[in-house]
Design a protein around this motif. Structure first.
Motif, PDB file in Angstrom:
ATOM      1  N   UNK A 177       0.556  -1.485   0.209  1.00  0.00           N
ATOM      2  CA  UNK A 177       0.114   0.083   0.021  1.00  0.00           C
ATOM      3  C   UNK A 177       1.190   0.608   0.062  1.00  0.00           C
ATOM      4  N   UNK A 178       2.079   1.029   1.312  1.00  0.00           N
ATOM      5  CA  UNK A 178       2.856   2.749   0.463  1.00  0.00           C
ATOM      6  C   UNK A 178       3.640   2.842  -0.641  1.00  0.00           C
ATOM      7  N   UNK A 179       3.632   1.395  -1.226  1.00  0.00           N
ATOM      8  CA  UNK A 179       4.978   2.075  -2.112  1.00  0.00           C
ATOM      9  C   UNK A 179       3.684   2.381  -3.112  1.00  0.00           C
ATOM     10  N   UNK A 180       2.598   1.841  -3.347  1.00  0.00           N
ATOM     11  CA  UNK A 180       1.686   2.361  -4.323  1.00  0.00           C
ATOM     12  C   UNK A 180       1.415   3.597  -4.029  1.00  0.00           C
ATOM     13  N   UNK A 183       3.787   5.644  -5.525  1.00  0.00           N
ATOM     14  CA  UNK A 183       4.438   5.342  -7.287  1.00  0.00           C
ATOM     15  C   UNK A 183       2.430   6.766  -7.702  1.00  0.00           C
ATOM     16  N   UNK A 184       1.964   6.883  -6.956  1.00  0.00           N
ATOM     17  CA  UNK A 184       0.440   7.892  -7.127  1.00  0.00           C
ATOM     18  C   UNK A 184       1.245   9.409  -6.510  1.00  0.00           C
ATOM     19  N   UNK A 185       2.274   9.977  -5.703  1.00  0.00           N
ATOM     20  CA  UNK A 185       2.689  10.833  -5.859  1.00  0.00           C
ATOM     21  C   UNK A 185       3.686  11.134  -6.338  1.00  0.00           C
ATOM     22  N   UNK A 186       4.376   9.802  -7.396  1.00  0.00           N
ATOM     23  CA  UNK A 186       5.565  10.753  -8.927  1.00  0.00           C
ATOM     24  C   UNK A 186       4.164  10.762  -9.403  1.00  0.00           C
ATOM     25  N   UNK A 200       6.437  10.549   3.345  1.00  0.00           N
ATOM     26  CA  UNK A 200       5.888   8.469   2.458  1.00  0.00           C
ATOM     27  C   UNK A 200       7.087   7.885   2.736  1.00  0.00           C
ATOM     28  N   UNK A 201       8.043   8.011   1.514  1.00  0.00           N
ATOM     29  CA  UNK A 201       8.773   7.754   1.897  1.00  0.00           C
ATOM     30  C   UNK A 201       9.317   6.794   2.907  1.00  0.00           C
ATOM     31  N   UNK A 416      -3.939  -2.656 -14.175  1.00  0.00           N
ATOM     32  CA  UNK A 416      -3.444  -1.840 -13.005  1.00  0.00           C
ATOM     33  C   UNK A 416      -1.672  -2.377 -12.908  1.00  0.00           C
ATOM     34  N   UNK A 417      -1.309  -2.173 -11.938  1.00  0.00           N
ATOM     35  CA  UNK A 417       0.165  -2.550 -11.655  1.00  0.00           C
ATOM     36  C   UNK A 417       0.300  -3.461 -10.935  1.00  0.00           C
ATOM     37  N   UNK A 418       1.461  -3.915 -10.916  1.00  0.00           N
ATOM     38  CA  UNK A 418       1.997  -5.067 -10.255  1.00  0.00           C
ATOM     39  C   UNK A 418       2.073  -5.383  -8.746  1.00  0.00           C
ATOM     40  N   UNK A 419       2.216  -3.692  -7.811  1.00  0.00           N
ATOM     41  CA  UNK A 419       1.538  -3.306  -6.484  1.00  0.00           C
ATOM     42  C   UNK A 419       0.351  -3.888  -6.345  1.00  0.00           C
ATOM     43  N   UNK A 420      -0.981  -3.245  -7.222  1.00  0.00           N
ATOM     44  CA  UNK A 420      -1.729  -3.705  -7.192  1.00  0.00           C
ATOM     45  C   UNK A 420      -2.693  -5.114  -6.746  1.00  0.00           C
ATOM     46  N   UNK A 421      -1.693  -5.738  -8.039  1.00  0.00           N
ATOM     47  CA  UNK A 421      -2.237  -6.850  -8.106  1.00  0.00           C
ATOM     48  C   UNK A 421      -1.527  -7.815  -6.839  1.00  0.00           C
ATOM     49  N   UNK A 422      -0.076  -7.721  -6.692  1.00  0.00           N
ATOM     50  CA  UNK A 422       0.692  -8.257  -5.268  1.00  0.00           C
ATOM     51  C   UNK A 422      -0.418  -8.407  -4.145  1.00  0.00           C
TER      52      UNK A 422
END
Length: 454
Positions: A177-180, A183-186, A200-201, A416-422
């Motif tokens: 979730x934090x990784x997502x 990514x959203x902030x970027x 966030x990091x 969707x992204x890899x993180x969301x699938x994971x």
């Protein structure tokens, strides 16, 4: 055989449980206690059965200037505790001269017999044997109960592993979730040097540390469990047997441990009270024989004796008769009477103690029944909760399984992204783990029910 093995067989539930049981020190100790109880039971049986004793007596060789004499005192005794506590003894003391012009002599040879006409000996013997049987049965049940208790410990260890796995998956989900979020902030145009991105990091790094700690705890728990089961590793995919939850009301109420123990104590106390005879009456009889003198002037003496003994509280009385067969018309009678005020007072107190003891044991039965009733209510509520929880977890597992399939389709299409699938896979794994935990809780519940009736 090596201390650790790793094969398909070593990853079966039955194999792991067998090794776990084999490594339990308490179970080994209880098995030795059972053997001890079995020997004690056999000892009680021997002590309360027919007994025969042979004795040569003390042999004496006397030597003087006229020659030598050999004195012998053989005897035979017989005990029949199951037949009115009957005891019989035959003795034959004699002197054999080892010199010329001397004849053997017999002094106080005879047969003695004693038995209880009215006493508590027979009932006390039955009570002793009954308690020995109960002790053996208790030792056997203790062994069976320990096997169930170890199986419960085994399952609790499994549950602990899956609980840690669930926590690990939660930490993994948090990290994803934090990784997502990063990514959203970027995507929103925040630079890595910006305050919002840096916060966030740092939050993501903190979650990663929690994940690593959870992973280490999880791996340690698996390693410890594998060692106890005699295997190098443990597969989380092990097939756990499924059991239907038992209903406590289907077990006989009288088999409930607390009730069974209290009733057993009450029955033993009642048997002990019934074994107490209001008075005792015992009979004894005997025959004596003596032979002395040379053959031409030998003296023979035959004696008969009998007696009765009566005891009640502090009162004791005895009546005896002794008669020589050579002078049968001149019997000799003996009589004695005694009274102990102390024993009478103690006997009165003992009666009051018995009444109080009976009330205590009756109260124990009532308390055990109250415990049973409350336990039944608690366990039925627990059963309903476990069934509800299992059904809920299976429903969630099905939902997450469907979601994971949909997410895979969307991931393959690049939606969707890899993180969301994971995250979807992690949530499904977590839901499946919760189902396993619920199934383990069900088996532990069944064991807890069974242990209530040992």
């Amino acid at each position: 055989m090596p201390a650790f093995v790793c094969s398909e067989e070593s990853q079966s539930f039955a194999y792991l449980l067998e090794n776990y049981l084999a490594n339990d020190r308490s179970l080994k100790e209880i098995e030795l206690q059972y053997e001890q109880a079995l020997l004690s039971y056999k000892k009680t049986q021997v002590q309360n059965s027919l007994s025969i004793s042979l004795s040569s007596g003390t042999s004496v060789l006397s030597i003087d200037e006229n020659g030598a004499d050999l004195s012998l005192a053989p005897s035979l005794s017989l005990g029949l505790p199951e037949f009115q506590n009957t005891k019989a003894e035959v003795k034959f003391p004699m002197t054999v001269p080892l010199k010329e012009n001397a004849s053997p002599s017999i002094q106080d040879a005879g047969l003695s017999l004693s038995m209880d006409i009215i006493s508590s000996a027979k009932k006390n013997r039955a009570l002793v044997i009954k308690k020995a049987e109960e002790s053996l049965r208790d030792a056997s049940q203790k062994k069976e109960a320990r096997i169930l208790a170890v199986k419960k410990e085994f399952l609790q260890s499994l549950k602990s592993i899956y609980t840690l796995q669930s926590n690990l998956l939660t930490q993994e989900d948090n990290a994803l979730t934090k990784e997502v979020d990063l990514s959203l902030l970027k995507m929103q145009g925040f630079a890595e040097s910006s305050a919002k991105y840096r916060l966030a990091y740092l939050s993501w790094q903190s979650v990663l540390r929690d994940y690593e700690e959870a992973k280490r705890s999880f791996e340690k728990e698996i390693l410890d469990f594998a060692r106890k089961c005699g295997t190098e590793k443990f597969e989380l995919s092990i097939e756990i047997p499924r059991e239907e939850l038992v209903d406590i009301s289907e077990f006989p109420k009288t088999s409930f441990s607390a009730i069974k123990t209290s009733i057993q104590n009450y029955e033993n106390n009642s048997l002990a009270e019934k074994a107490k005879s209001p008075f005792t009456l015992a009979l004894n009889a005997g025959y004596g024989f003596s032979l002395s003198g040379k053959e031409e002037s030998r003296t023979v003496k035959n004696t008969l004796s009998s007696g009765l003994t009566f005891k009640k509280d502090g009162l004791s009385a005895s009546l005896g008769m002794q008669n020589s067969l050579e002078k049968i018309e001149n019997p000799r009678f003996t009589f004695s009477l005694s009274y102990s005020f102390l024993e009478q007072a103690l006997s009165t107190i003992a009666l009051s103690e018995d009444e109080v003891q009976e009330k205590i044991l009756m109260q124990a039965i009532e308390n055990a029944e109250l415990t049973y009733n409350s336990t039944v209510q608690d366990k039925q509520k627990q059963k309903d909760d476990l069934l509800w929880q299992l059904q809920k977890n299976k429903g969630q597992e099905a939902l997450y399984a469907d979601l994971a399939e949909d997410m895979k389709t969307w991931y393959d299409k690049g939606i969707i992204s890899t993180s969301e699938y994971k995250q979807a896979l992690t949530n499904y794994a977590k839901a499946s783990t919760q189902v396993r935990i619920s199934e383990i809780d069900g088996i532990i519940y069944n064991i807890d029910i069974a242990l209530l009736f040992y």
